[in-house]
Design an enzyme around this catalytic site. Structure first.
Site, PDB file in Angstrom:
ATOM      1  N   CYS A 141       1.578   2.124  -9.098  1.00  0.00           N
ATOM      2  CA  CYS A 141       0.776   1.610  -7.993  1.00  0.00           C
ATOM      3  C   CYS A 141       0.268   2.761  -7.115  1.00  0.00           C
ATOM      4  O   CYS A 141       0.997   3.261  -6.250  1.00  0.00           O
ATOM      5  CB  CYS A 141       1.584   0.621  -7.162  1.00  0.00           C
ATOM      6  SG  CYS A 141       0.639  -0.063  -5.790  1.00  0.00           S
ATOM      7  N   CYS A 144       0.173   2.012  -3.373  1.00  0.00           N
ATOM      8  CA  CYS A 144       1.486   2.058  -2.710  1.00  0.00           C
ATOM      9  C   CYS A 144       1.960   3.503  -2.547  1.00  0.00           C
ATOM     10  O   CYS A 144       2.485   3.875  -1.499  1.00  0.00           O
ATOM     11  CB  CYS A 144       2.555   1.333  -3.527  1.00  0.00           C
ATOM     12  SG  CYS A 144       2.018  -0.176  -4.312  1.00  0.00           S
ATOM     13  N   ASP A 145       1.830   4.308  -3.588  1.00  0.00           N
ATOM     14  CA  ASP A 145       2.524   5.593  -3.616  1.00  0.00           C
ATOM     15  C   ASP A 145       1.617   6.821  -3.549  1.00  0.00           C
ATOM     16  O   ASP A 145       2.115   7.939  -3.404  1.00  0.00           O
ATOM     17  CB  ASP A 145       3.370   5.676  -4.903  1.00  0.00           C
ATOM     18  CG  ASP A 145       4.421   4.582  -4.956  1.00  0.00           C
ATOM     19  OD1 ASP A 145       4.925   4.212  -3.879  1.00  0.00           O
ATOM     20  OD2 ASP A 145       4.718   4.085  -6.051  1.00  0.00           O
TER      21      ASP A 145
END
Ligand code: NDP
Length: 317
Positions: A141, A144-145
């Protein structure tokens, strides 16, 4: 053998942000929900580290800790949270009838409403070195990261729209992005292909496959092969992102619920309603577009409100 039978107004299947949010709303509406947690209690966020994009946590929070808080909040209002896997279902197409859900092949629960929140699972390549660095260099992701790789070099695997989108997103944050496409063409839409082809710090490597993620404690590189020339090389990257698709966890429902061609449950527009009355779907099991914790939580709330409305309707009939 199905020996134990129990009845409930509201059964929630899955315990990620969608499932727990549905539980918070359903419990506060006095529906006395039961949650069956599933194979990965807490869902996909339990495999991530810092979550920095969920509103309400200005300093970020670790994924597993956040899911513990979701759980506590659902318990506070009386949600009955249970271990177990749903192994089969028999939904009724008659409005107001009981839906039959079997847990762990042995316990039958009859529910007036069922909220499906079973999520989706990112696909991984299956390399041993990939699992070793999960959450510390390997991610599925970018949104997200990606932030943790600001100014660094990273590699993305995949040739579809997700890979193109994630690589484009990462290119804005990172110094350099390698996009590894296993064939000599991309599956992504033309517009996305054109976009990635015009990003100066993005290098498209066609016919390339990842063989190994390298590093001691964190990732320092990826060994790749040019499958046309049969030549290997090492890319010096600190982040390795997979964007080779997701699989919705809906196999157990597919015989009865309408899904799209890859298994995402189809819900009626602006609602969580499925083709079965009293069965609602939320989160990544039905959303292949946004796939964020906050959108999953929002759709879990919708499902609980839809369930509450449905129960009120059948009770007044
Ligand atoms: P896709 O299934 O479309 O693409 C998966 C990609 O991963 C393919 O290029 C495939 O390669 C590659 N792949 C699969 N397995 C491996 C492997 N083991 N090793 C290397 N590469 C592999 O998935 P997406 O998640 O990209 O998209 C899913 C759906 O969502 C699509 O319909 C897409 O259009 C849509 N989508 C739309 C977006 C938008 O419109 N903004 C954004 C993101 C997704 P190969 O081609 O060789 O099979």
């Amino acid at each position: 053998m199905n020996t134990e039978i129990e009845k409930t107004n509201c059964l929630i299947i899955g315990s990620g942000p969608a499932g727990y949010t549905a539980a918070i709303y359903a419990a506060r509406a006095d529906l006395k929900p039961i949650i069956i947690q599933g194979l990965e209690p807490g869902g996909q966020l339990t495999t991530t580290t810092d979550v920095e994009n969920f509103p309400g946590y200005p300093d970020g929070i670790m994924g597993p800790e956040m899911m513990e808080e979701f759980k506590k909040q659902a318990e506070r209002f009386g949600t009955d949270i249970r271990w177990g896997m749903v192994t089969s279902t028999k939904f009724s197409s008659e409005k107001g009838s009981w839906h039959e859900v079997v847990v762990d092949n042995k316990k039958t629960i009859l529910a007036k409403t069922v909220i499906i929140a079973t999520g989706a699972s990112a696909k991984y390549l299956g390399l041993e070195s990939e699992s070793k660095f999960m959450g510390s260099g390997v991610s599925a992701c970018a949104i997200c990261d990606g932030f943790f790789y600001k100014g660094q070099d990273v590699a993305v695997v995949g040739g579809g729209d997700s890979a193109a989108e994630e690589a484009t997103y990462l290119a804005k944050l990172c110094k350099k992005v390698y996009l590894l496409v296993r064939k000599d063409t991309m599956r992504a839409s033309k517009i996305m292909q054109n976009r990635v082809a015009n990003i100066s710090n993005l290098e498209l490597l066609y016919n390339h496959e990842a063989l190994e993620v390298i590093g001691e404690k964190t990732v320092t590189g990826v060994r790749v092969i040019n499958n046309k020339e049969n030549k290997e090389k090492i890319l010096d990257v600190t982040g390795f992102f997979l964007a080779i698709g997701h699989k919705p966890n809906t196999d157990v429902f597919q015989a009865q619920l309408e899904t799209n061609e890859v298994g995402y449950i189809i819900t009626k527009p602006d609602s969580s309603l499925t083709n079965m009355p009293g069965v609602f779907a939320s989160g990544d099991a039905q959303d292949h577009v946004y796939r964020q914790a906050v959108t999953a939580a929002g759709s879990g709330c919708m499902a609980a409100l839809d369930a509450e409305k449905y129960l009120a309707e059948i009770e007044s009939q």
